[in-house]
Design an enzyme around this catalytic site. Sequence first.
Site, PDB file in Angstrom:
ATOM      1  N   SER A  43      35.252 -20.674 -37.274  1.00 20.41           N
ATOM      2  CA  SER A  43      36.405 -21.474 -36.829  1.00 20.41           C
ATOM      3  C   SER A  43      36.564 -21.421 -35.312  1.00 20.41           C
ATOM      4  O   SER A  43      36.683 -20.352 -34.727  1.00 20.41           O
ATOM      5  CB  SER A  43      37.689 -20.958 -37.482  1.00 20.41           C
ATOM      6  OG  SER A  43      37.676 -21.161 -38.864  1.00 20.41           O
ATOM      7  N   HIS A  96      35.489 -26.927 -38.147  1.00 15.86           N
ATOM      8  CA  HIS A  96      34.175 -26.816 -38.779  1.00 15.86           C
ATOM      9  C   HIS A  96      33.564 -28.216 -38.854  1.00 15.86           C
ATOM     10  O   HIS A  96      33.848 -28.978 -39.778  1.00 15.86           O
ATOM     11  CB  HIS A  96      34.293 -26.209 -40.176  1.00 15.86           C
ATOM     12  CG  HIS A  96      34.651 -24.760 -40.165  1.00 15.86           C
ATOM     13  ND1 HIS A  96      33.721 -23.755 -40.343  1.00 15.86           N
ATOM     14  CD2 HIS A  96      35.838 -24.142 -39.967  1.00 15.86           C
ATOM     15  CE1 HIS A  96      34.330 -22.580 -40.267  1.00 15.86           C
ATOM     16  NE2 HIS A  96      35.611 -22.790 -40.045  1.00 15.86           N
ATOM     17  N   HIS A 103      33.970 -22.593 -47.417  1.00 12.38           N
ATOM     18  CA  HIS A 103      34.671 -21.369 -47.780  1.00 12.38           C
ATOM     19  C   HIS A 103      35.036 -21.388 -49.261  1.00 12.38           C
ATOM     20  O   HIS A 103      35.237 -22.448 -49.849  1.00 12.38           O
ATOM     21  CB  HIS A 103      35.960 -21.211 -46.972  1.00 12.38           C
ATOM     22  CG  HIS A 103      35.778 -21.267 -45.488  1.00 12.38           C
ATOM     23  ND1 HIS A 103      35.611 -22.463 -44.808  1.00 12.38           N
ATOM     24  CD2 HIS A 103      35.735 -20.278 -44.557  1.00 12.38           C
ATOM     25  CE1 HIS A 103      35.474 -22.208 -43.518  1.00 12.38           C
ATOM     26  NE2 HIS A 103      35.554 -20.893 -43.338  1.00 12.38           N
ATOM     27  N   TYR A 115      37.858 -20.541 -50.423  1.00 18.93           N
ATOM     28  CA  TYR A 115      39.226 -21.058 -50.583  1.00 18.93           C
ATOM     29  C   TYR A 115      39.294 -22.578 -50.644  1.00 18.93           C
ATOM     30  O   TYR A 115      40.323 -23.147 -51.017  1.00 18.93           O
ATOM     31  CB  TYR A 115      40.158 -20.516 -49.497  1.00 18.93           C
ATOM     32  CG  TYR A 115      39.845 -20.938 -48.071  1.00 18.93           C
ATOM     33  CD1 TYR A 115      40.053 -22.236 -47.621  1.00 18.93           C
ATOM     34  CD2 TYR A 115      39.378 -20.003 -47.155  1.00 18.93           C
ATOM     35  CE1 TYR A 115      39.782 -22.603 -46.310  1.00 18.93           C
ATOM     36  CE2 TYR A 115      39.113 -20.359 -45.844  1.00 18.93           C
ATOM     37  CZ  TYR A 115      39.314 -21.654 -45.425  1.00 18.93           C
ATOM     38  OH  TYR A 115      39.040 -22.008 -44.123  1.00 18.93           O
ATOM     39  N   GLU A 116      38.211 -23.243 -50.289  1.00 26.02           N
ATOM     40  CA  GLU A 116      38.172 -24.705 -50.405  1.00 26.02           C
ATOM     41  C   GLU A 116      37.827 -25.145 -51.824  1.00 26.02           C
ATOM     42  O   GLU A 116      37.742 -26.342 -52.098  1.00 26.02           O
ATOM     43  CB  GLU A 116      37.147 -25.285 -49.431  1.00 26.02           C
ATOM     44  CG  GLU A 116      37.480 -25.054 -47.968  1.00 26.02           C
ATOM     45  CD  GLU A 116      36.394 -25.548 -47.040  1.00 26.02           C
ATOM     46  OE1 GLU A 116      36.333 -26.768 -46.801  1.00 26.02           O
ATOM     47  OE2 GLU A 116      35.583 -24.715 -46.567  1.00 26.02           O
ATOM     48  N   ALA A 173      36.199 -16.238 -36.838  1.00 28.94           N
ATOM     49  CA  ALA A 173      37.508 -15.937 -36.263  1.00 28.94           C
ATOM     50  C   ALA A 173      38.190 -14.967 -37.213  1.00 28.94           C
ATOM     51  O   ALA A 173      38.128 -15.140 -38.437  1.00 28.94           O
ATOM     52  CB  ALA A 173      38.331 -17.214 -36.123  1.00 28.94           C
ATOM     53  N   MET A 203      38.160 -14.743 -43.755  1.00 30.46           N
ATOM     54  CA  MET A 203      37.964 -15.421 -45.034  1.00 30.46           C
ATOM     55  C   MET A 203      36.541 -15.956 -45.187  1.00 30.46           C
ATOM     56  O   MET A 203      36.315 -16.943 -45.889  1.00 30.46           O
ATOM     57  CB  MET A 203      38.970 -16.562 -45.165  1.00 30.46           C
ATOM     58  CG  MET A 203      40.419 -16.153 -44.973  1.00 30.46           C
ATOM     59  SD  MET A 203      41.543 -17.578 -44.920  1.00 30.46           S
ATOM     60  CE  MET A 203      43.069 -16.757 -44.407  1.00 30.46           C
ATOM     61  N   SER A 204      35.584 -15.308 -44.537  1.00 27.98           N
ATOM     62  CA  SER A 204      34.206 -15.817 -44.586  1.00 27.98           C
ATOM     63  C   SER A 204      33.226 -14.679 -44.326  1.00 27.98           C
ATOM     64  O   SER A 204      33.569 -13.508 -44.401  1.00 27.98           O
ATOM     65  CB  SER A 204      34.018 -16.914 -43.524  1.00 27.98           C
ATOM     66  OG  SER A 204      34.104 -16.358 -42.213  1.00 27.98           O
ATOM     67  N   ASN A 255      44.083 -13.567 -33.675  1.00 25.19           N
ATOM     68  CA  ASN A 255      45.496 -13.267 -33.896  1.00 25.19           C
ATOM     69  C   ASN A 255      45.624 -11.806 -34.303  1.00 25.19           C
ATOM     70  O   ASN A 255      44.664 -11.206 -34.771  1.00 25.19           O
ATOM     71  CB  ASN A 255      46.103 -14.174 -34.983  1.00 25.19           C
ATOM     72  CG  ASN A 255      45.406 -14.005 -36.319  1.00 25.19           C
ATOM     73  OD1 ASN A 255      44.294 -14.507 -36.525  1.00 25.19           O
ATOM     74  ND2 ASN A 255      46.029 -13.278 -37.230  1.00 25.19           N
ATOM     75  N   HIS A 261      46.697 -21.269 -38.210  1.00 22.05           N
ATOM     76  CA  HIS A 261      45.342 -21.722 -37.899  1.00 22.05           C
ATOM     77  C   HIS A 261      45.250 -22.328 -36.501  1.00 22.05           C
ATOM     78  O   HIS A 261      44.200 -22.280 -35.861  1.00 22.05           O
ATOM     79  CB  HIS A 261      44.887 -22.745 -38.942  1.00 22.05           C
ATOM     80  CG  HIS A 261      43.408 -23.027 -38.899  1.00 22.05           C
ATOM     81  ND1 HIS A 261      42.457 -22.046 -39.078  1.00 22.05           N
ATOM     82  CD2 HIS A 261      42.721 -24.184 -38.679  1.00 22.05           C
ATOM     83  CE1 HIS A 261      41.248 -22.585 -38.989  1.00 22.05           C
ATOM     84  NE2 HIS A 261      41.383 -23.866 -38.736  1.00 22.05           N
TER      85      HIS A 261
END
Length: 295
Positions: free
Chosen positions: A43, A74, A96, A98-99, A126, A229-230, A253, A267
Amino acid sequence: MSATNRNENGVEERPTRKDIEETASFLKKQTSDRPKLAIICGSGLGGLADIVEDRINIPYKDVPGFPVSTVAGHTGQLVFGKLSGKSVVLMQGRAHVYEGVPIWKVAIPIRVLQVFGVKTIFVTNAAGGINRDFSVGDIMVISDHVNIAGFAGANPLVGLNDDSFGPRFPAMSDAYDPDLMQLAKKVGHELGLDSILRQGVYSFLVGPSFETIAECRLLKTLGVDATGMSTVPEVVTARHCGMRVFGLSLITNKCVMEYNMREKANHEEVLETGKKRAKDLQNLVSKMVASIDGI
């Protein structure tokens, strides 16, 4: 490999070795480049592609069987070309879990690239900072990971094992190459990045919701320095098939640890930090590539 393989019940099936080889053959017809190094851009980090010369872009949607990302930041394409005078292929963005993409499908590009001839892979992402000594904008060299999602069965190797790629029970104690970690420190020092270059443990949670305060406190207790998340599905797959791995996390963050804090992860902050630190990441990666022999 067709865009989607389904059985007689309409259930999407995993690609076979032959399917993977067909996709690799498709890519070989699109370019004469035969890179030994691949770089996955997370990201906000897709700008690495801007410094690749003699670029050939191949959108994921045109590659048979490749999962396509729907997330901002992306782009969703393979970029073949020269970085620091060496042949590379960049994954400009990734899919991902989550998609709604099955975890085994997230890992398909890794197997395709391995069959294509890639030996070494750089993974970037990220991440939220768990370590309180980390600041937004720091770059963390990944020394190890905790597959939190894997505790619940989220592992790309679940299912029948294909011995032609790797063993049933691959070791992960050496997931991240120590020589490449040492090279990153050396190059970072030469570039004057000592004040922002860190090293630590990354954790993988599926998302897409950011972590709760209790979850962040748990990760801290487990010794995690940054979370995202990746990346872990790709690393597990790469190590399963014998690829050398190097990982970087951009701390975009700070994870919220206190209930009285008004800050919230979002995000937009992730993408903005990626833009601000893009030049340093580009310099670090490109100089590392220039220093690696045999690619």
